[in-house]
Design a protein around this motif. Sequence first.
Motif, PDB file in Angstrom:
ATOM      1  N   LEU A 281      -5.237  10.133   2.624  1.00  0.00           N
ATOM      2  CA  LEU A 281      -5.099  11.478   3.158  1.00  0.00           C
ATOM      3  C   LEU A 281      -4.657  12.428   2.054  1.00  0.00           C
ATOM      4  CD1 LEU A 281      -5.180  13.210   5.743  1.00  0.00           C
ATOM      5  CD2 LEU A 281      -2.799  12.565   6.138  1.00  0.00           C
ATOM      6  N   GLU A 282      -5.487  13.433   1.787  1.00  0.00           N
ATOM      7  CA  GLU A 282      -5.145  14.432   0.787  1.00  0.00           C
ATOM      8  C   GLU A 282      -4.326  15.556   1.403  1.00  0.00           C
ATOM      9  OE1 GLU A 282      -7.907  15.349  -2.540  1.00  0.00           O
ATOM     10  OE2 GLU A 282      -9.411  14.695  -1.101  1.00  0.00           O
ATOM     11  N   MET A 283      -3.570  16.245   0.560  1.00  0.00           N
ATOM     12  CA  MET A 283      -2.798  17.393   1.021  1.00  0.00           C
ATOM     13  C   MET A 283      -3.697  18.442   1.656  1.00  0.00           C
ATOM     14  SD  MET A 283       0.216  18.797   1.297  1.00  0.00           S
ATOM     15  CE  MET A 283       1.311  18.021   0.089  1.00  0.00           C
ATOM     16  N   SER A 284      -4.885  18.644   1.083  1.00  0.00           N
ATOM     17  CA  SER A 284      -5.782  19.683   1.580  1.00  0.00           C
ATOM     18  C   SER A 284      -6.255  19.416   3.000  1.00  0.00           C
ATOM     19  CB  SER A 284      -7.001  19.829   0.660  1.00  0.00           C
ATOM     20  OG  SER A 284      -7.746  18.631   0.599  1.00  0.00           O
ATOM     21  N   ASN A 285      -6.150  18.155   3.439  1.00  0.00           N
ATOM     22  CA  ASN A 285      -6.627  17.807   4.779  1.00  0.00           C
ATOM     23  C   ASN A 285      -5.539  17.839   5.845  1.00  0.00           C
ATOM     24  OD1 ASN A 285      -9.346  17.486   4.151  1.00  0.00           O
ATOM     25  ND2 ASN A 285      -8.989  15.434   3.357  1.00  0.00           N
ATOM     26  N   LEU A 286      -4.305  18.175   5.451  1.00  0.00           N
ATOM     27  CA  LEU A 286      -3.275  18.397   6.452  1.00  0.00           C
ATOM     28  C   LEU A 286      -3.525  19.729   7.140  1.00  0.00           C
ATOM     29  CD1 LEU A 286      -1.779  15.969   5.274  1.00  0.00           C
ATOM     30  CD2 LEU A 286       0.329  17.296   5.419  1.00  0.00           C
ATOM     31  N   ASN A 287      -3.365  19.723   8.450  1.00  0.00           N
ATOM     32  CA  ASN A 287      -3.596  20.919   9.236  1.00  0.00           C
ATOM     33  C   ASN A 287      -2.364  21.807   9.203  1.00  0.00           C
ATOM     34  OD1 ASN A 287      -5.128  22.526  11.122  1.00  0.00           O
ATOM     35  ND2 ASN A 287      -6.013  20.610  11.881  1.00  0.00           N
ATOM     36  N   THR A 288      -2.521  23.048   9.627  1.00  0.00           N
ATOM     37  CA  THR A 288      -1.395  23.967   9.724  1.00  0.00           C
ATOM     38  C   THR A 288      -1.177  24.440  11.159  1.00  0.00           C
ATOM     39  OG1 THR A 288      -2.820  25.863   9.198  1.00  0.00           O
ATOM     40  CG2 THR A 288      -1.700  24.794   7.365  1.00  0.00           C
ATOM     41  N   SER A 289      -2.099  24.080  12.052  1.00  0.00           N
ATOM     42  CA  SER A 289      -1.994  24.573  13.420  1.00  0.00           C
ATOM     43  C   SER A 289      -1.926  23.468  14.461  1.00  0.00           C
ATOM     44  CB  SER A 289      -3.180  25.487  13.741  1.00  0.00           C
ATOM     45  OG  SER A 289      -4.406  24.823  13.528  1.00  0.00           O
ATOM     46  N   THR A 290      -2.218  22.233  14.082  1.00  0.00           N
ATOM     47  CA  THR A 290      -2.099  21.108  15.006  1.00  0.00           C
ATOM     48  C   THR A 290      -1.831  19.838  14.212  1.00  0.00           C
ATOM     49  OG1 THR A 290      -3.147  19.985  16.894  1.00  0.00           O
ATOM     50  CG2 THR A 290      -4.555  20.547  15.037  1.00  0.00           C
ATOM     51  N   TYR A 291      -1.377  18.793  14.901  1.00  0.00           N
ATOM     52  CA  TYR A 291      -0.844  17.632  14.191  1.00  0.00           C
ATOM     53  C   TYR A 291      -1.894  16.776  13.509  1.00  0.00           C
ATOM     54  CZ  TYR A 291      -2.294  14.021  17.574  1.00  0.00           C
ATOM     55  OH  TYR A 291      -3.023  13.145  18.345  1.00  0.00           O
TER      56      TYR A 291
ATOM     57  N   LEU B  59       4.297  13.588   8.449  1.00  0.00           N
ATOM     58  CA  LEU B  59       4.151  13.943   7.037  1.00  0.00           C
ATOM     59  C   LEU B  59       4.446  15.420   6.865  1.00  0.00           C
ATOM     60  CD1 LEU B  59       0.792  12.071   6.282  1.00  0.00           C
ATOM     61  CD2 LEU B  59       3.126  11.195   6.081  1.00  0.00           C
ATOM     62  N   LEU B  60       5.348  15.716   5.952  1.00  0.00           N
ATOM     63  CA  LEU B  60       5.744  17.091   5.657  1.00  0.00           C
ATOM     64  C   LEU B  60       5.472  17.373   4.184  1.00  0.00           C
ATOM     65  CD1 LEU B  60       7.316  19.756   6.447  1.00  0.00           C
ATOM     66  CD2 LEU B  60       9.387  18.558   5.668  1.00  0.00           C
TER      67      LEU B  60
ATOM     68  N   GLY C  31       2.725  25.616   5.981  1.00  0.00           N
ATOM     69  CA  GLY C  31       2.832  24.896   7.249  1.00  0.00           C
ATOM     70  C   GLY C  31       2.117  23.565   7.307  1.00  0.00           C
ATOM     71  N   LYS C  32       1.765  22.977   6.177  1.00  0.00           N
ATOM     72  CA  LYS C  32       1.027  21.717   6.189  1.00  0.00           C
ATOM     73  C   LYS C  32       1.925  20.572   6.679  1.00  0.00           C
ATOM     74  CE  LYS C  32      -2.712  22.656   2.972  1.00  0.00           C
ATOM     75  NZ  LYS C  32      -3.774  22.259   3.896  1.00  0.00           N
ATOM     76  N   THR C  33       1.513  19.986   7.813  1.00  0.00           N
ATOM     77  CA  THR C  33       2.284  18.936   8.491  1.00  0.00           C
ATOM     78  C   THR C  33       1.312  18.044   9.249  1.00  0.00           C
ATOM     79  OG1 THR C  33       3.822  20.770   8.967  1.00  0.00           O
ATOM     80  CG2 THR C  33       4.409  18.601   9.814  1.00  0.00           C
ATOM     81  N   ALA C  34       1.677  16.786   9.468  1.00  0.00           N
ATOM     82  CA  ALA C  34       0.797  15.883  10.221  1.00  0.00           C
ATOM     83  C   ALA C  34       1.626  14.839  10.949  1.00  0.00           C
ATOM     84  CB  ALA C  34      -0.205  15.201   9.294  1.00  0.00           C
TER      85      ALA C  34
ATOM     86  N   PHE D 106       3.916  14.256  -0.184  1.00  0.00           N
ATOM     87  CA  PHE D 106       4.304  14.132   1.220  1.00  0.00           C
ATOM     88  C   PHE D 106       5.739  13.624   1.319  1.00  0.00           C
ATOM     89  CE2 PHE D 106      -0.342  12.926   2.412  1.00  0.00           C
ATOM     90  CZ  PHE D 106      -0.697  14.266   2.440  1.00  0.00           C
ATOM     91  N   ILE D 107       6.489  14.155   2.269  1.00  0.00           N
ATOM     92  CA  ILE D 107       7.728  13.540   2.722  1.00  0.00           C
ATOM     93  C   ILE D 107       7.392  12.819   4.026  1.00  0.00           C
ATOM     94  CG2 ILE D 107      10.057  13.925   3.612  1.00  0.00           C
ATOM     95  CD1 ILE D 107      10.198  16.433   1.868  1.00  0.00           C
ATOM     96  N   VAL D 108       7.696  11.532   4.102  1.00  0.00           N
ATOM     97  CA  VAL D 108       7.441  10.760   5.313  1.00  0.00           C
ATOM     98  C   VAL D 108       8.705  10.765   6.166  1.00  0.00           C
ATOM     99  CG1 VAL D 108       6.754   8.523   6.245  1.00  0.00           C
ATOM    100  CG2 VAL D 108       5.798   9.316   4.078  1.00  0.00           C
ATOM    101  N   MET D 109       8.549  11.086   7.453  1.00  0.00           N
ATOM    102  CA  MET D 109       9.673  11.165   8.380  1.00  0.00           C
ATOM    103  C   MET D 109       9.405  10.250   9.575  1.00  0.00           C
ATOM    104  SD  MET D 109      10.120  15.328   8.237  1.00  0.00           S
ATOM    105  CE  MET D 109      11.379  15.362   9.499  1.00  0.00           C
ATOM    106  N   ARG D 110      10.407   9.453   9.947  1.00  0.00           N
ATOM    107  CA  ARG D 110      10.254   8.506  11.052  1.00  0.00           C
ATOM    108  C   ARG D 110      11.452   8.625  11.995  1.00  0.00           C
ATOM    109  NH1 ARG D 110       6.005   5.034  12.725  1.00  0.00           N
ATOM    110  NH2 ARG D 110       6.886   3.651  14.321  1.00  0.00           N
ATOM    111  N   ALA D 111      11.199   8.945  13.259  1.00  0.00           N
ATOM    112  CA  ALA D 111      12.272   9.084  14.242  1.00  0.00           C
ATOM    113  C   ALA D 111      12.981   7.755  14.476  1.00  0.00           C
ATOM    114  CB  ALA D 111      11.707   9.625  15.548  1.00  0.00           C
ATOM    115  N   LYS D 112      14.288   7.832  14.658  1.00  0.00           N
ATOM    116  CA  LYS D 112      15.076   6.648  15.010  1.00  0.00           C
ATOM    117  C   LYS D 112      16.043   7.036  16.134  1.00  0.00           C
ATOM    118  CE  LYS D 112      18.342   7.395  11.151  1.00  0.00           C
ATOM    119  NZ  LYS D 112      18.969   6.792   9.941  1.00  0.00           N
ATOM    120  N   HIS D 113      17.089   6.284  16.355  1.00  0.00           N
ATOM    121  CA  HIS D 113      18.086   6.590  17.384  1.00  0.00           C
ATOM    122  C   HIS D 113      17.460   6.541  18.775  1.00  0.00           C
ATOM    123  CE1 HIS D 113      22.238   7.880  17.898  1.00  0.00           C
ATOM    124  NE2 HIS D 113      21.875   8.704  18.858  1.00  0.00           N
ATOM    125  N   GLY D 114      16.376   5.748  18.925  1.00  0.00           N
ATOM    126  CA  GLY D 114      15.722   5.615  20.213  1.00  0.00           C
ATOM    127  C   GLY D 114      14.813   6.760  20.587  1.00  0.00           C
TER     128      GLY D 114
END
Length: 365
Positions: A224-234, A256-257, A267-270, A287-295
Amino acid sequence: MGEWKEYKLGELGTVVTGKTPSLKNPEDWGGDMFFVTPTDYRNYRKYVDGSERKLSDIGVKRLANKILPPYSVLVTCIGSDMGKVVITKDPCITNQQINSIIPNESVDPHFLYYTLINSYDVLRVMGGDGTAVPIVNKRDFENIKIEIPPLKEQKRIASILSSLDDKIDLLYQENKTLEAMAETLFRKWFIEDAKEEWEDGIIADLIDFNPHRKLSKGNKSPFLEMSNLNTSTYCPITWRDREFMSGTKFINGDALLARITPCLENGKTAYVDFLEEGQVGWGSTEFIVMRAKHGLHPFFSYIIAKYQDFRSFAESCMAGSSGRQRVDINNLMNYEIKIPEKKVIDIFNHSINYMVTKMHNNNNE
């Protein structure tokens, strides 16, 4: 079916390379003529329907030979946005990063659009894939060869594809609505209705940043390239298989942020949900990878990544030389947030799960 014949793009119409008016001429700006740049493409689906900047009558007159009529086909031919294609509905002018075709009577503009949206790999090779700034100049662009059938068959094919595009647009709009609903639930339950007795915390209490993922060099995996991250939907615009070399690794359920300017500000996020079970994907080192935890439901990480207050904090955490600033993750992890009660998390997870499932099904369709 008629016979398909090979043509150079330059034989199918007039190719126009855009131009940017000098900033020394402020009178060129501020009118009604769309001035389209690759940055504007993030707001488009198939058609040009606006631009961040517009030209005055004076600016239009100065660039009269660059005016594109309705149903011109615009192709980005430089940088990370290489290969993105749109069609004009109204007259416009573009900057020099875009080569455009004003089709002649032998080619249907919609058919040309659908042909060229598959030209990404050709453009990357011609532009020097791997170079700092890949570029396809006007001469090389005019010499790109494509095969087309007779005009009547072009129109029939384009009509079928356009009807599918209409369906895609409906699903796309539904996903945007579902995302907005999810963000509203987050703000209501986690921000506006946060209780004083909730524990004070930081975002690192709720999110893992850049969690470890394993992918061996040489393995072919979705890239996944940066250019292919959307700015209006995930959902990213597209992705492709590529042998892993070095980059950020992610799995389904990760957000991905973009950490670099101007991608963060744009606003590039996925949210990753396009991989096979057990598959690891990879992409840009920015990319910064973010993963939810705490249930929390995995989609929580995407909602946080899109939350404007968090994004503003991320921008305040940027460091480095002008033009190449990046988010300092150690500072970003200190974003303050209340730690919600378990019953709130359970209610949120139940509500959000339906929305995420529906969005995933829409994307598959």
